[in-house]
Write an enzyme that holds these catalytic residues in place. Sequence first.
Site, short mmCIF file in Angstrom:
data_model
loop_
_atom_site.label_atom_id
_atom_site.label_comp_id
_atom_site.label_asym_id
_atom_site.label_seq_id
_atom_site.Cartn_x
_atom_site.Cartn_y
_atom_site.Cartn_z
N SER A 1 1.07 5.75 -1.00
CA SER A 1 0.35 6.98 -0.67
C SER A 1 -0.88 7.18 -1.55
O SER A 1 -1.91 7.67 -1.09
CB SER A 1 1.28 8.18 -0.80
OG SER A 1 1.89 8.20 -2.08
N LEU A 2 -0.77 6.81 -2.84
CA LEU A 2 -1.86 7.09 -3.78
C LEU A 2 -2.66 5.85 -4.16
O LEU A 2 -3.73 5.97 -4.76
CB LEU A 2 -1.29 7.74 -5.05
CG LEU A 2 -0.44 9.00 -4.86
CD1 LEU A 2 -0.02 9.57 -6.21
CD2 LEU A 2 -1.20 10.05 -4.05
N GLY A 3 -2.16 4.69 -3.86
CA GLY A 3 -2.87 3.47 -4.26
C GLY A 3 -2.28 2.25 -3.59
O GLY A 3 -1.41 2.35 -2.73
N GLN A 4 -2.78 1.08 -3.98
CA GLN A 4 -2.25 -0.17 -3.46
C GLN A 4 -2.18 -1.20 -4.58
O GLN A 4 -2.83 -1.07 -5.61
CB GLN A 4 -3.08 -0.68 -2.28
CG GLN A 4 -4.54 -0.92 -2.55
CD GLN A 4 -5.34 -1.06 -1.26
OE1 GLN A 4 -5.05 -0.39 -0.25
NE2 GLN A 4 -6.34 -1.93 -1.26
N ALA B 1 0.86 -1.19 0.00
CA ALA B 1 0.00 0.00 0.00
C ALA B 1 0.89 1.23 0.00
O ALA B 1 1.81 1.33 0.81
CB ALA B 1 -0.92 0.01 1.22
N LYS C 1 -2.43 -2.14 -9.89
CA LYS C 1 -2.34 -0.96 -9.03
C LYS C 1 -3.67 -0.23 -9.05
O LYS C 1 -4.16 0.15 -10.12
CB LYS C 1 -1.21 -0.07 -9.54
CG LYS C 1 -0.82 1.08 -8.65
CD LYS C 1 0.42 1.75 -9.25
CE LYS C 1 0.80 3.00 -8.48
NZ LYS C 1 2.00 3.64 -9.08
N ASP D 1 11.18 10.33 -8.36
CA ASP D 1 10.79 9.76 -7.07
C ASP D 1 11.47 8.41 -6.86
O ASP D 1 10.81 7.39 -6.69
CB ASP D 1 9.27 9.60 -7.03
CG ASP D 1 8.75 9.34 -5.62
OD1 ASP D 1 9.45 9.67 -4.65
OD2 ASP D 1 7.64 8.77 -5.49
#
Length: 569
Positions: free
Chosen positions: A146-149, A144, A164, A299
């Site tokens: 920050s924006l999805g899992q 998991a 995702k 990132d």
Amino acid sequence: MSRYPNITSEEGIRRYDAQEIARYCRRHLWKVIGRALTIAWFFGTFIIALQLDKWRGQQEIDKYKRARQLRQILTRLGPTFIKVGQALSTRPDLIRKDFLQELTKLQDQLPPFDSDRAFKIIETELSRKVSELYQEIAPQPVAAASLGQVYRAFLHSGEEVAVKVQRPDLLPIVTLDLYLMRWGASLLAPWLPLNLGHDLTLIVDEFGCKLFEEIDYLNEARNAEKFATNFRDDPHVKVPTIYWRYTNTRVLTLEWIDGFKLTDTAKIKAANLDQNKLIEIGVTAGLRQLLEFGFFHADPHPGNLFALPDGRMAFIDFGMMDQLEEFTKETIASSVVHLINKDYYGLAADFVNLGFLTPDTQIEPIIPALEQVLGKAMGESVANFNFKTITDEFSELMYDYPFRVPAKFALIIRSLVTQEGLALSLNPEFKIIEVSYPYVARRLLTGESPQMRRRLIDVLFKDGTFQWQRLENMIAIARLDSKFNLLPTAQLGLQYLLSDEGQYLRRQLLLALTENDRLHTEEVQRLWNLVKDDLQPGQLFNVALTAIRSFSNETVPTPIPKTKAPLIK
């Protein structure tokens, strides 16, 4: 039930636009006030707790408790603040070590959302039932973020994939948070030194643009394919395949990657992987992104880079990417060389060109400060150079001189420092210059573009005088790069000298050879001693013949394959 009541995903803005977001927030002022009060409550209680620890003399006792509290606050506040925490987790120069250890957990140790909601998002986005899309899908996510899992699954055709799924109600809350961050930045800017406050809202805008791009999984899929195309000739870099039939704005299906996180040194050692080779792959890939393609991964935290059992490195998560202009790439390359050569005038000019100093800045008073601070960071040896040290020392100049960090470079600096930190986790003795400077020297010496050739001339000539020692240093250091081959470089150089474009260099070299009314045979002899083992007479004849043929046919100089020319029999 949404964690953020009265906010629906349909209300969100799809692309970052500060003015449009401001209009949206003014129409929903009560939501802005509610969110601001929530943020103020969480951070207010945290600051009060820190102050109480100080008054009671319990700062040392409670420091790990406060670090956990900060991580939990950022997690509870949601994706925007988690992303901020992730960025801070790569900045040991800004964050205390105890806090840093907790913030690192934000990279891949976040609470998941309910799988039933995730499967409904999949079905809504792809307009088919989950069972029709996937032969098998894990009931719980394997990771998991920050924006999805991410779920592990198998397609009906048998391929193992990662699915995702974006967190629900993401856009509205991100929109509110960015509005409040920008508002806070505009309030804070006047209280900061001019150079620090000048671009504060622009940095928020840059962050907002990248965050909105990251939310769009179709954009991420396109980025992944562009990245894969750039590295198609590199057998050491792996990029997962995108499955477009199973991908949409909020669902991304891609090839499953089996590997080890770069921070998992125990597993890497157990797999008998060469840690120094992994470092070289990662740093070289980072330099190619910045200086060759201009399209870079902004990132590169440990959750996005994996070592594969066969020794390759896999990049994943291409939501946050950025593109550099050709001029910026060239200037970065020349600034590295100016820094290594301790040419602070040349470096100051590069800072102006890159936007760290305004064009009207008087650079003469800044030169001694650059020499003192960057000379201290470099130490007595080039081998002591590292981006983390340079960043720390350079920050001292920000308060006394009109330096500022352009918004785009905030991402570049973060990327470089993070990659260096990952390399240091594999090898604490790692020196980034041992990989990066040979690469930069090779890029300049091979001069694959007219712009890069002009940069080489700028580096080799100072105040109209040829810098023999610089050329010797660049050749010696470039040869440390296993990919550097002197023969193709020599051929490119001859082709360039014989071309119309090389007229200026021909004239300057003749002047350099006879400078100060003497033939510089000693310098030429030193250069020959440096390269003679790589340039046998027969090979040189072939190189010269190829260059003359190229010139006589009036062809544009292009790099030849990096293989040694055959000997004349």
